[in-house]
Design a protein around this motif. Sequence first.
Motif: not given
Length: 213
Positions: A25-31, A54-64
């Motif tokens: 939780t809180g980790d940035r996903v290394p694309e 969409t499934e609630g596993f991630l939160t995508i933040e603009s420019n982050r």
Amino acid sequence: MDKQNYEKKAYEMMKEKILNGQLRTGDRVPENMIAKELGISRTPVRRALVMLETEGFLTIESNRGAFVSESKVTVGKFIEMLEMLEVLVINTMRKMENKGIYFEPQPFNKRLTVMEDRLKSGNNTGFVEEGWQIIFDFVTYMGNGYAENVVRKMSIDFLTKAPKEIILIPFNNGTYLMEQFTRVNELLGVKRFDEIEQLVRELVNYFIIKTFR
């Protein structure tokens, strides 16, 4: 390998990393690292990220970028869900009352029949899924897209992130839940809104108590 398979592969890898704790939780996903590890471009990885959001596993933040959302539905989180559902259901019912919105009971009766069949057959996941669908269908009467999205996300979180002992709470109290859903359905048909509100509050309180037992 076609594009859809690339997306599926990226989706499955990232979801597994979240579920097994490699991504917390809180980790940035290394694309970039995911794309490199799979030997694919970043485009299918991005699409997989959207699916996971969409499934609630991630939160995508603009420019982050994408960050791992809370990965487990705890007892406290489940109670928050119950309290939110109470508010949304009562607000929907009051809007129906104030606007004179007609309630169509037949679709709900069909879903209640499916719930009953799944309860009798011991299909706990199917029973819970149908219960969430009944709530979602009802909230659509509010005509509020935000409220619908809230219920949809809660249902996905509950079904994918809750431990089995929490998922089984509605099923283990299935007879009672079915009785109350049926009663609400009947009361909506005769527009006895005050009784419905009281019943909904009692139902939520009942499941909060059961959660702590």
